[in-house]
Design a protein around this motif. Structure first.
Motif: not given
Length: 599
Positions: A209-224, A249-252, A264-265, A286-292
């Motif tokens: 699923a994360h590989t699909l996200y990185l390749s900008k293919n969001y069709e099956e996300l975030p279900d996977l 999920l937070a990145e997505y 939340y995630y 680091l992820l929270i610092s980028e989101i907040e």
């Protein structure tokens, strides 16, 4: 991967206590039993993630196995050490230990257990190089591990899938998303995996699923992601793998600008990672610092920096402890030390010879290259001289042609035309006769003379017009383009501004423009893989503007190194007080703009 639960750790520790009690009853001379006991304790400590204790017992086992020259057990022990070193980020040491394992196994008969250990070692080397960011080497070691695992007896699909998952991870990190997806899909095709190893199924599904996200293919996300998280929580609630899925999920959601879900995630990942106090807690902060935003982002960024420093210090402390343990192990036989020294000197001599040979090769190659460059420079100088002569000759011919046209024009106008005009006047005077036939005949002669006079004036005017002025240089460029593009297999379009008076442009400027076009075409043929090149000349404020663009592969202008060709182009444009600008876009093409003043 961590142990599944703390209860499992307790089981390992009880087994360690049992082995230690048994060791007290062993006879001192029973070296094999002592070595095996140390090895088993080291292995159980490793599975419990108590690195320093595991390392110590592995070292004790290594010492005995070396004395006994038991290569296979020594290789097993070194593999355990290599895994600990990798887990504690002592990557260089882990690489060296792994290579020693492979060297020992190469000298043994290729049995099933030898193949199994060798495949595990290659897998560890893949992990080491993956941590170092050297994905090409990482991928090659994973492929070696997979090829060996396929030779093992019995059903090894799960074991192979583990290495495939690692291989796909390296492809993902290196940006080869299509290859990563292919390997993840191969693993997920195993219908029994979700029942036999649901934790691994969830891990692979999340990576896919994360590989699909990185390749900008969001069709099956975030279900996977949700599917993977559900399976993970059903097997091991709040386990290590759920940290990664929550981070993804937070990145997505952050990418989708859904800040509430992203937070939340991200906080959920941080809370779970806090149980382990490891790299995943670091990445969660680091992820929270980028989101907040604002002070909250700053707070978590400071926590990230603080934890990062702490982990680095801890890693250094563990590596130093490993070094002290190894330093204190001094009871290896003198014969082995002597052999090790001989091998070391042999390695040093070999390395020196290889480096010397390589340096000698570089010197010879550089000399040959310099000779080749000098030859090319001489050839270019000769070409320029020839082209200079060609332009000079064209100027002489053009000047002679102009003078000849002018001379013929004057001759026609002042000589023939004057005589015809006199004749016409004479005929006019004779036209006073009253004879109708005479008048008619003379009238015809006079009309014919008028016609001749008009034709001569027209020819005189055309001869006096320099109708080829300024076209010589463009013709030369056109001839060159027709020849060169035919050789390179390119199509070209040439446009030029008729207001440019090339006769006023110096030969030096024209030569440099010619050579710049030549070098640009060579670069297009060599690097761009283009099919079409557009060339145009325009005049702006007494400045010649040459624009060349192609439909090639393009390149990163900021990262590209300046080769000899580009340096020559810049040198040429500097000599005529001009400027050059190169812009390029990948898969679109490259544009070279040259501006050169006429005077």
């Amino acid at each position: 991967m961590t142990f599944s639960s703390y209860s499992q750790k307790k089981v390992y520790l009880k087994k360690i206590d049992s082995i230690k009690k048994d060791m007290s009853s062993l006879h001192v001379k029973d070296s094999i039993a002592y070595a095996n006991a140390h090895y088993n304790i080291g292995r159980l400590y490793r599975k419990s993630f108590i690195g320093d204790s595991s390392y110590y017992h592995y070292q004790e086992a290594e010492k005995i196995y070396r004395n006994l020259d038991d290569k296979f057990r020594l290789a097993e022990t070194l593999y355990g050490i290599a895994v600990i070193q990798k887990n504690e980020k002592d990557l260089t040491a882990s690489e060296l230990s792994s290579i020693e394992v492979i060297t020992l196994l190469e000298s043994l008969i290729e049995t099933n257990r030898v193949l199994r250990l060798k495949s595990s070692t290659y897998n560890n080397l893949g992990l080491v190089f993956g941590e170092l960011g050297q994905y090409e080497e990482s991928i090659s070691y994973y492929k070696l591990a997979i090829s060996l695992k396929r030779k093992l007896e019995g059903n090894n699909r799960i074991n192979i899938d583990i290495s495939k998952n690692n291989l796909a991870l390296s492809y993902k990190k290196s940006g080869e998303y299509k290859l990563a997806q292919d390997y993840y899909s191969q693993i997920l095709e195993n219908e029994n995996l979700i029942n036999e190893r649901p934790d691994m199924y969830a891990l692979v599904l999340n990576n896919y699923a994360h590989t699909l996200y990185l390749s900008k293919n969001y069709e099956e996300l975030p279900d996977l992601y949700f599917k993977a998280l559900k399976i993970t929580d059903s097997v091991n609630p709040g386990g290590y793998n759920s940290i990664i899925i929550n981070q993804h999920l937070a990145e997505y959601y952050n990418d989708k600008n859904n800040k509430d879900s992203a937070k939340y995630y991200a906080y959920k990942a941080k809370d779970i990672a806090g149980q382990y106090h490891n790299d995943e807690l670091l990445s969660s902060l680091l992820l929270i610092s980028e989101i907040e935003e604002g002070d909250v982002a700053t707070k978590y960024l400071k926590e990230y920096i603080k934890l990062n420093d702490s982990l680095q210090k801890n890693e250094r402390a563990i590596r130093n402890k490993f070094a002290r343990i190894r330093f204190e192990t001094k009871q290896i036989e003198q014969e082995n030390i002597k052999i090790a020294r001989e091998r070391m000197w042999l390695l040093i001599v070999s390395v020196v010879l290889v480096i010397s040979s390589f340096l000698l090769y570089l010197v010879i190659a550089q000399r040959n290259k310099n000779k080749e460059l000098k030859f090319i420079q001489k050839q270019q100088q000769a070409n320029e001289e020839i082209y200079n002569l060609m332009l000079s000759q064209n100027e002489i011919i053009e000047e002679a042609r102009t003078l000849e046209k002018k001379r013929i024009s004057e001759e026609l106008h002042d000589g023939v035309l004057g005589r015809l005009f006199g004749t016409r006047l004479s005929l006019d005077s004779l036209n006073l006769s009253n004879s109708s036939d005479a008048i008619k005949a003379r009238g015809q002669y006079i009309d014919e003379l008028k016609t001749i006079e008009q034709d001569i004036r027209k020819v005189s005017h055309e001869l006096n017009t320099d109708f080829v002025s300024g076209s010589g240089f463009i013709d030369i460029i056109k001839t060159f383009l027709e020849t060169q593009t035919l050789t390179y297999g390119l199509e070209y379009k040439l446009g030029h501004d008729d207001t440019i008076h090339w006769d006023e442009v110096s030969n030096k400027t024209k030569i440099h423009i010619y050579r710049i076009i030549q070098e640009s075409l060579h670069n297009i043929y060599k690097h761009a893989q283009a099919t079409l090149v557009n060339i145009s000349f325009k005049l702006k404020n007494n400045v010649i503007c040459l624009i060349m663009n192609d439909n090639g592969s393009g390149f990163d202008v900021n990262k590209a190194k300046s080769g000899i060709g580009l340096k020559n182009m810049k040198s040429r444009i500097n000599e005529i007080n001009g400027s050059i600008n190169i812009t390029s876009e990948k898969d679109v093409g490259t544009t070279v703009t040259i501006e050169a003043p006429i005077t």
